[in-house]
Write a protein that holds these residues in place. Structure first.
Motif, PDB file in Angstrom:
ATOM      1  N   PRO A  53     -23.844  61.569   4.828  1.00  0.00           N
ATOM      2  CA  PRO A  53     -24.531  62.766   5.297  1.00  0.00           C
ATOM      3  C   PRO A  53     -25.039  63.586   4.106  1.00  0.00           C
ATOM      4  CG  PRO A  53     -22.145  62.983   5.621  1.00  0.00           C
ATOM      5  CD  PRO A  53     -22.397  61.594   5.136  1.00  0.00           C
ATOM      6  N   ALA A  54     -26.351  63.844   4.090  1.00  0.00           N
ATOM      7  CA  ALA A  54     -26.976  64.587   2.984  1.00  0.00           C
ATOM      8  C   ALA A  54     -28.007  65.558   3.551  1.00  0.00           C
ATOM      9  CB  ALA A  54     -27.634  63.610   2.011  1.00  0.00           C
ATOM     10  N   GLY A  55     -27.698  66.077   4.743  1.00  0.00           N
ATOM     11  CA  GLY A  55     -28.688  66.925   5.409  1.00  0.00           C
ATOM     12  C   GLY A  55     -28.409  68.408   5.320  1.00  0.00           C
ATOM     13  N   GLY A  56     -27.463  68.796   4.440  1.00  0.00           N
ATOM     14  CA  GLY A  56     -27.103  70.215   4.339  1.00  0.00           C
ATOM     15  C   GLY A  56     -27.998  70.978   3.379  1.00  0.00           C
ATOM     16  N   SER A  57     -27.794  72.304   3.352  1.00  0.00           N
ATOM     17  CA  SER A  57     -28.642  73.124   2.476  1.00  0.00           C
ATOM     18  C   SER A  57     -27.893  73.642   1.261  1.00  0.00           C
ATOM     19  CB  SER A  57     -29.219  74.289   3.278  1.00  0.00           C
ATOM     20  OG  SER A  57     -28.152  74.972   3.906  1.00  0.00           O
ATOM     21  N   GLY A  58     -26.589  73.417   1.217  1.00  0.00           N
ATOM     22  CA  GLY A  58     -25.803  73.776   0.027  1.00  0.00           C
ATOM     23  C   GLY A  58     -25.792  75.260  -0.273  1.00  0.00           C
ATOM     24  N   GLU A  59     -25.624  76.058   0.764  1.00  0.00           N
ATOM     25  CA  GLU A  59     -25.673  77.522   0.571  1.00  0.00           C
ATOM     26  C   GLU A  59     -24.676  78.025  -0.452  1.00  0.00           C
ATOM     27  OE1 GLU A  59     -25.373  79.943   4.093  1.00  0.00           O
ATOM     28  OE2 GLU A  59     -26.978  78.739   5.006  1.00  0.00           O
ATOM     29  N   ARG A  60     -23.495  77.420  -0.463  1.00  0.00           N
ATOM     30  CA  ARG A  60     -22.440  77.950  -1.330  1.00  0.00           C
ATOM     31  C   ARG A  60     -22.715  77.771  -2.822  1.00  0.00           C
ATOM     32  NH1 ARG A  60     -17.462  75.383   1.856  1.00  0.00           N
ATOM     33  NH2 ARG A  60     -19.137  73.978   2.499  1.00  0.00           N
ATOM     34  N   LYS A 116     -27.631  70.935  -2.999  1.00  0.00           N
ATOM     35  CA  LYS A 116     -26.866  70.343  -4.119  1.00  0.00           C
ATOM     36  C   LYS A 116     -27.061  68.832  -4.264  1.00  0.00           C
ATOM     37  CE  LYS A 116     -22.992  70.733  -0.961  1.00  0.00           C
ATOM     38  NZ  LYS A 116     -21.835  71.536  -0.566  1.00  0.00           N
ATOM     39  N   GLY A 154     -29.255  66.545  11.328  1.00  0.00           N
ATOM     40  CA  GLY A 154     -29.193  67.517  12.402  1.00  0.00           C
ATOM     41  C   GLY A 154     -28.843  68.884  11.839  1.00  0.00           C
ATOM     42  N   SER A 155     -28.640  69.851  12.746  1.00  0.00           N
ATOM     43  CA  SER A 155     -28.407  71.230  12.294  1.00  0.00           C
ATOM     44  C   SER A 155     -26.985  71.437  11.774  1.00  0.00           C
ATOM     45  CB  SER A 155     -28.682  72.189  13.448  1.00  0.00           C
ATOM     46  OG  SER A 155     -27.849  71.817  14.541  1.00  0.00           O
ATOM     47  N   THR A 156     -26.066  70.517  12.089  1.00  0.00           N
ATOM     48  CA  THR A 156     -24.706  70.617  11.542  1.00  0.00           C
ATOM     49  C   THR A 156     -24.310  69.254  10.982  1.00  0.00           C
ATOM     50  OG1 THR A 156     -23.643  69.917  13.600  1.00  0.00           O
ATOM     51  CG2 THR A 156     -24.013  72.298  13.322  1.00  0.00           C
ATOM     52  N   ARG A 157     -23.213  69.264  10.216  1.00  0.00           N
ATOM     53  CA  ARG A 157     -22.758  68.020   9.592  1.00  0.00           C
ATOM     54  C   ARG A 157     -22.444  66.969  10.648  1.00  0.00           C
ATOM     55  NH1 ARG A 157     -17.588  66.528   8.097  1.00  0.00           N
ATOM     56  NH2 ARG A 157     -17.431  64.998   6.407  1.00  0.00           N
ATOM     57  N   VAL A 194     -22.202  64.362  -1.330  1.00  0.00           N
ATOM     58  CA  VAL A 194     -21.938  65.222  -2.490  1.00  0.00           C
ATOM     59  C   VAL A 194     -20.545  64.968  -3.086  1.00  0.00           C
ATOM     60  CG1 VAL A 194     -23.575  67.017  -1.863  1.00  0.00           C
ATOM     61  CG2 VAL A 194     -21.274  67.074  -0.891  1.00  0.00           C
TER      62      VAL A 194
HETATM   63  N1  LIG Z   1     -26.483  69.836   8.760  1.00  0.00           N
HETATM   64  C1  LIG Z   1     -25.798  69.210   7.811  1.00  0.00           C
HETATM   65  C2  LIG Z   1     -24.857  69.902   7.023  1.00  0.00           C
HETATM   66  C3  LIG Z   1     -24.184  69.209   6.011  1.00  0.00           C
HETATM   67  N2  LIG Z   1     -24.455  67.909   5.805  1.00  0.00           N
HETATM   68  C4  LIG Z   1     -23.835  67.184   4.694  1.00  0.00           C
HETATM   69  O1  LIG Z   1     -22.420  67.189   4.775  1.00  0.00           O
HETATM   70  C5  LIG Z   1     -21.849  67.095   3.482  1.00  0.00           C
HETATM   71  C6  LIG Z   1     -20.686  68.082   3.290  1.00  0.00           C
HETATM   72  O2  LIG Z   1     -21.048  69.356   3.724  1.00  0.00           O
HETATM   73  P1  LIG Z   1     -21.069  70.687   2.864  1.00  0.00           P
HETATM   74  O3  LIG Z   1     -20.376  70.556   1.590  1.00  0.00           O
HETATM   75  O4  LIG Z   1     -20.638  71.794   3.755  1.00  0.00           O
HETATM   76  O5  LIG Z   1     -22.634  70.826   2.540  1.00  0.00           O
HETATM   77  P2  LIG Z   1     -23.642  71.958   2.898  1.00  0.00           P
HETATM   78  O6  LIG Z   1     -23.610  72.237   4.346  1.00  0.00           O
HETATM   79  O7  LIG Z   1     -24.942  71.528   2.335  1.00  0.00           O
HETATM   80  O8  LIG Z   1     -23.069  73.168   2.029  1.00  0.00           O
HETATM   81  P3  LIG Z   1     -22.887  74.691   2.436  1.00  0.00           P
HETATM   82  O9  LIG Z   1     -21.825  74.708   3.499  1.00  0.00           O
HETATM   83  O10 LIG Z   1     -22.460  75.366   1.179  1.00  0.00           O
HETATM   84  O11 LIG Z   1     -24.217  75.175   2.945  1.00  0.00           O
HETATM   85  C7  LIG Z   1     -22.979  67.343   2.478  1.00  0.00           C
HETATM   86  O12 LIG Z   1     -23.307  66.119   1.852  1.00  0.00           O
HETATM   87  C8  LIG Z   1     -24.097  67.850   3.348  1.00  0.00           C
HETATM   88  O13 LIG Z   1     -25.394  67.527   2.858  1.00  0.00           O
HETATM   89  C9  LIG Z   1     -25.372  67.242   6.616  1.00  0.00           C
HETATM   90  O14 LIG Z   1     -25.598  66.047   6.435  1.00  0.00           O
HETATM   91  N3  LIG Z   1     -26.038  67.911   7.601  1.00  0.00           N
END
Ligand SMILES: Nc1ccn([C@@H]2O[C@H](COP(=O)(O)OP(=O)(O)OP(=O)(O)O)[C@@H](O)[C@H]2O)c(=O)n1
Ligand SMILES: O=C(CO)[C@H](O)[C@H](O)COP(=O)(O)O
Length: 439
Positions: free
Chosen positions: A43-50, A57, A114-117, A149
């Motif tokens: 899963p690489a669909g996050g935005s890496g807010e933190r 990231k 998608g919108s969540t992991r 990540v």
């Molecule tokens: N909608 C999402 C949210 C997260 N991920 C992936 O899940 C992994 C672990 O999540 P996390 O560390 O929480 O990533 P982010 O959601 O990107 O970070 P943050 O919570 O800081 O925004 C990451 O590889 C992230 O890209 C994903 O595929 N789809």
């Protein structure tokens, strides 16, 4: 939306640095006991807010390569993993395809997130079983889920998770808790604290029998999709599968904050700085210096090999993850560095990691006791060569030393060259390339 690179139905080809030899060795050693199809979803669909950065990231770059490429490479190197699914946000699809092409990744299927992991992971899992148009694909027996990540995971640990998942239906990595977990009241006071020794941090990778994770996702609630953080929990709640938990190494940690990117870079640098190959050109004085460097650098924990050239059998050194030190005596021998550079370029050695070449120039002329004699046009030529090399991800540095008949002085000079070489190799600073340092 799915984009394929390579043929997903074919047995996987080894990744860029994994050799047929290593695959064969493992079969011979009986280590490749995986005789069922295994796939991985990253899963690489996050935005890496933190991280507080604009770039997610997984696309942040260190040593000229995005984090996601390091993670993909880790899985490409495992011969018994047949396919890799990377799940990315729609708007990052082109970027992901570009990364795949640029770093020659193969057998990677890219799927929209998608919108969540959990939604992203389910999209990846589903894509393994059916094509975009709903046509059935040959499902893997076991699917590994691993956050994109978390770039550092060893094959033997993946094997443990995979075998346990096949036996138990689900398996996951755990680590001891670093801090105690406490519950707070709504008003922000301590409610209670958990007994730390009873709890563990859930990490990745996790492995599942394909049907277990697929059905868990099909059965779980919108609330699970929206707020859930634990795949193992879904397998337990919706399929009654109790996961086997296996303690993993500390390197499984997840890049979450900006500082974690710096930590990941330093781990990669450390692994790239284990060994160096000193090329002498064959002269007696160069060989003597190379042998002395070998002794000093070994004491600094660097494995050093000494060879006369990079041709014939010695060309094998080009395919190893080594750094290079080219020793020249007296004469203007930048052309020797040029040869090493061309050989590395030809072997495509710098595709995935920057490679270091250090030119060690030994001045033995009697009339140069001051150590200040200018080297004619060498510094300018050296800078020009290094500037071109840097474009190809090869970092060229120079060190000049003067021969001394006085044993103590000579020993100190060699020691300084060894220390400077180790520092240049470990730091890999692009800003210092082309400099001719004095030892
Ligand atoms: N909608 C999402 C949210 C997260 N991920 C992936 O899940 C992994 C672990 O999540 P996390 O560390 O929480 O990533 P982010 O959601 O990107 O970070 P943050 O919570 O800081 O925004 C990451 O590889 C992230 O890209 C994903 O595929 N789809
Ligand atoms: O390791 C985990 C799971 O089992 C985490 O839940 C997973 O990595 C999700 O990360 P985050 O909480 O940052 O979304």
């Amino acid at each position: 939306m799915q984009e394929e690179t390579g043929d997903m139905a074919r047995p996987v080809e080894p990744g860029h640095f994994s050799t047929c030899e290593s695959r064969l060795d493992k079969h011979i050693a009986g280590l490749c006991s995986v005789d069922f199809p295994v796939a991985v979803v990253l899963p690489a669909g996050g935005s890496g807010e933190r991280t507080g950065l604009l770039t997610p990231k997984q696309f942040c770059t260190f040593l000229n390569r995005p984090l996601i490429s390091y993670t993909i490479q880790t899985f490409e190197r495992v011969p018994w993993i047949q396919s890799i699914v990377v799940v990315v946000a729609k708007e990052r699809l082109d970027l992901m395809m570009d990364i795949i092409h640029r770093f020659h990744h193969r057998n990677v299927l890219v799927v929209h997130g998608g919108s969540t992991r959990h939604r992203s992971i389910f999209n990846g899992v589903r894509a393994l079983g059916e094509g975009e148009d709903g046509t059935a694909r040959v499902k893997p027996k076991v699917v590994i889920i691993h956050d994109a990540v978390r770039p550092f995971v060893e094959e033997d640990f993946l094997l443990k998770i995979t075998m346990a998942a096949k036996e138990q239906g689900a398996a996951g990595a755990i680590r001891p808790l670093v801090s105690t977990v406490i519950a707070t009241t709504l008003e922000g006071y301590l409610d209670h604290s958990l007994e730390r020794t009873k709890y563990r941090a859930s990490e990745m990778p996790q492995g599942f029998i394909y049907d277990v994770i697929y059905q868990a996702y099909q059965r779980c609630s919108e609330s699970d999709f929206e707020f859930g953080t634990e795949c193992l929990h879904l397998a337990l709640q919706y399929c009654g599968t109790n996961a086997k938990l296996i303690e993993g190494p500390p390197t499984l940690w997840k890049v979450t904050y900006k500082r974690d990117l710096a930590a990941a870079e330093s781990i990669v640098k450390e692994t790239l700085s284990q060994s160096a190959c000193v090329v002498t050109g064959g002269s007696a004085q160069a060989t003597e210096l190379a042998n002395a460097l070998q002794r000093s650098m070994s004491a600094l924990d660097m494995e050093v090999d000494v060879i006369s050239d990079l041709i014939g059998d010695n060309a094998k050194s080009l395919s190893k993850e080594w750094n290079f030190i080219q020793v020249s005596v007296n004469s203007s021998c930048l052309s020797e560095v040029g040869k090493t550079l061309s050989a590395l370029e030809e072997a495509d050695r710098a595709l995935l990691h920057p490679v270091v070449i250090i030119w060690v120039y030994l001045n033995v002329s009697e009339n140069d006791l001051s150590g200040n004699e200018p080297m004619g046009g060498e510094p300018a030529a050296m800078m020009e060569l290094a500037t071109g090399a840097k474009l190809g991800n090869i970092l060229v540095y120079g060190i000049q030393l003067h021969h001394s008949k006085e044993t103590t002085l000579w020993g100190r000079s060699v020691e300084r060259v060894a220390q400077m070489s180790c520092a240049l190799i470990r730091d890999r600073s692009p800003a210092l390339t082309g400099q001719l340092l004095q030892a």
